[in-house]
Enzyme design. Structure first.
Site, short mmCIF file in Angstrom:
data_model
loop_
_atom_site.label_atom_id
_atom_site.label_comp_id
_atom_site.label_asym_id
_atom_site.label_seq_id
_atom_site.Cartn_x
_atom_site.Cartn_y
_atom_site.Cartn_z
N ARG A 80 -10.08 -0.59 15.68
CA ARG A 80 -9.86 0.31 14.54
C ARG A 80 -10.78 -0.15 13.42
O ARG A 80 -11.77 0.48 13.14
CB ARG A 80 -8.37 0.30 14.14
CG ARG A 80 -8.01 1.35 13.13
CD ARG A 80 -6.55 1.34 12.76
NE ARG A 80 -6.14 0.10 12.09
CZ ARG A 80 -4.93 -0.10 11.56
NH1 ARG A 80 -4.00 0.84 11.64
NH2 ARG A 80 -4.64 -1.24 10.96
N MET A 115 14.17 23.69 2.76
CA MET A 115 13.36 22.94 1.80
C MET A 115 14.22 22.11 0.83
O MET A 115 13.93 20.95 0.56
CB MET A 115 12.46 23.89 1.00
CG MET A 115 11.45 23.16 0.14
SD MET A 115 10.45 24.25 -0.88
CE MET A 115 9.50 25.13 0.35
N TYR A 165 18.76 28.83 9.05
CA TYR A 165 17.58 29.60 9.49
C TYR A 165 17.50 29.63 11.01
O TYR A 165 17.66 28.59 11.67
CB TYR A 165 16.30 28.96 8.96
CG TYR A 165 16.01 29.25 7.51
CD1 TYR A 165 15.86 30.54 7.04
CD2 TYR A 165 15.85 28.20 6.61
CE1 TYR A 165 15.57 30.79 5.71
CE2 TYR A 165 15.57 28.43 5.27
CZ TYR A 165 15.43 29.74 4.82
OH TYR A 165 15.15 29.97 3.51
N LYS A 213 0.85 -1.21 0.00
CA LYS A 213 0.00 0.00 0.00
C LYS A 213 0.88 1.25 0.00
O LYS A 213 2.09 1.16 0.27
CB LYS A 213 -0.90 -0.03 1.24
CG LYS A 213 -0.13 0.01 2.56
CD LYS A 213 -1.02 -0.37 3.74
CE LYS A 213 -0.22 -0.36 5.03
NZ LYS A 213 -0.95 -0.98 6.15
C1 LIG Z 1 -0.20 -2.01 6.77
C2 LIG Z 1 -0.75 -3.30 7.20
C3 LIG Z 1 0.07 -4.41 7.40
C4 LIG Z 1 1.59 -4.35 7.32
O1 LIG Z 1 2.11 -3.83 8.52
P1 LIG Z 1 3.68 -3.72 8.78
O2 LIG Z 1 3.78 -3.23 10.17
O3 LIG Z 1 4.21 -2.72 7.80
O4 LIG Z 1 4.25 -5.06 8.58
C5 LIG Z 1 -0.54 -5.62 7.71
N1 LIG Z 1 -1.88 -5.73 7.85
C6 LIG Z 1 -2.69 -4.66 7.68
C7 LIG Z 1 -4.17 -4.84 7.85
C8 LIG Z 1 -2.16 -3.42 7.37
O5 LIG Z 1 -2.98 -2.37 7.23
#
Ligand SMILES: *Cc1c(COP(=O)(O)O)cnc(C)c1O
Length: 365
Positions: A131, A310, A262, A35
């Site tokens: 969640r 930046m 800065y 993702k």
């Molecule tokens: C993002 C996610 C993972 C992966 O988690 P990591 O900590 O990056 O290994 C696994 N299961 C779900 C449902 C997630 O949203």
């Protein structure tokens, strides 16, 4: 001359990390979580490189999945948050996307549809993270509804997510795992069929043997970063995939009492040599990286000196001999992990790699 701020993505390291996962959980199928553009590493390239090493991919939306499909990725893909609207169910059915069902609304949306191909459904239950997920008390009824729906393949995977797997002394993980196990047994006996399971994210895979399941879902560890904030033996096995690098483009020798950057937050307490590096928060380097945050130059560590701009940052190279303009600077990578830099900036390695902007070109090797 091209701006020297670049990301190097080491696909051999990615595949190495995949074999580390297989070694820890040899009886589980790997669902590689890619993702958010594979945590900033480039989803299409990562998906291609993982072919043959994993069973499935997981993303968080149909858009992310369709970007993979339109780039000729044919691997099974799981939508981790399920469908956000009805049209995505049709899309999932047509494009061989597995779909999470984490609430009743999503199960409802599947009724009275007439999908071309039945969907592979993953029923997500809430075992205590609060969640996403159906409450445990309603899971049997929801499983039944999915099973009765002709739009669903009967091989429904039971899935959950663990809240504090990265704290190895936290008993809460045991509670969640036990809740899940009880529900799983109950489902299997009530419906008299084998029900596949999916539990582990990276921390659960590494830290909790009992988190192993039919389908494990590693994310961060595939990219070579540990999900733990404290040191563990796994650190030596994982190989960071992303290296963020740039080069020195200016050098200043300054007397005692001079101030840098800065807000003049850094002061030379001795005659100092300060090097300016062509990278900044516009390139994903954390703006909040404090004075003293390490970078690697000529194989040595040198501290950030002054606020991050930046496009630029400044480092104290007084103790690194012979630094010239054009010298390579590693902001994070194999000898200095994104996790370590993240601590200096009050964040986590996940965030640093994931929010890398398009402005920084990626080189795959
Ligand atoms: C993002 C996610 C993972 C992966 O988690 P990591 O900590 O990056 O290994 C696994 N299961 C779900 C449902 C997630 O949203």
């Amino acid at each position: 001359m091209a701006r020297p701020a670049k990301m190097q993505i080491d696909l051999a390291a990615l595949r190495h990390n995949c074999t580390v996962v297989s070694k820890i959980a040899p009886n589980s199928n790997i669902v590689a979580v890619i993702k958010a553009n594979a945590y900033g590493h480039g989803a299409v390239e990562i998906a291609e490189a993982l072919q043959g090493y994993i069973s499935m991919l997981a993303v968080s939306s149909a858009e992310e999945a369709m970007r993979l499909r339109s780039n000729d990725i044919k691997t099974r893909i799981l939508l981790l948050e399920g469908c956000f609207e009805d049209s995505e169910l049709i899309c999932a059915s047509l494009n061989n996307l597995d779909v999470v069902f984490h609430c009743r609304n999503q199960i409802e949306a599947l009724k009275n549809k007439n999908l071309v191909n039945p969907i592979n459904a993953w029923l997500k239950v809430n075992t205590g993270m609060h969640r996403l997920g159906i409450d445990v008390g309603e899971a049997i009824e929801c499983y039944q509804q999915l099973l009765d729906n002709p739009n669903v393949n009967p091989n429904i995977v039971l899935m959950t997510h663990i809240a504090s797997a990265d704290e190895l002394d936290n008993e809460y993980t045991k509670t969640q795992l036990a809740t899940f196990k009880t529900l799983h047994k109950q489902l299997e006996s009530q419906f008299n069929r084998k029900v596949e399971t999916s539990i582990g994210n990276s921390a659960t895979i590494i830290g909790w043997e009992s988190g192993a399941s039919d389908w494990i879902r590693p994310g961060i560890m595939l990219y070579g970063l540990s999900p733990f904030t404290h040191a563990l033996p796994i650190d030596d096995e994982l190989e960071p995939v992303m290296t963020l690098r740039s080069e020195v483009i200016a050098i200043h020798d300054i007397p005692v009492g001079s101030r840098v950057g800065y807000g003049s937050t850094w002061e030379a307490l001795r005659p100092s040599r300060v090097a300016t590096v062509a990278i900044g928060y516009g390139d994903g380097y954390p703006c909040k990286a404090a004075n003293g945050t390490p970078v690697v130059i000529k194989g040595k560590r040198a501290p950030v000196a002054g606020r991050i701009s930046m496009d630029l940052l400044t480092i104290d190279v007084t103790d690194v001999p012979d630094v010239d303009i054009g010298e390579e600077v590693i902001l994070w990578g194999k000898t200095l992990t994104a996790n370590e830099v993240a601590k200096w900036a009050g964040t986590i390695g996940y965030e640093l790699v994931t929010r890398m902007p398009l402005r920084v070109p990626k080189r795959y090797c």
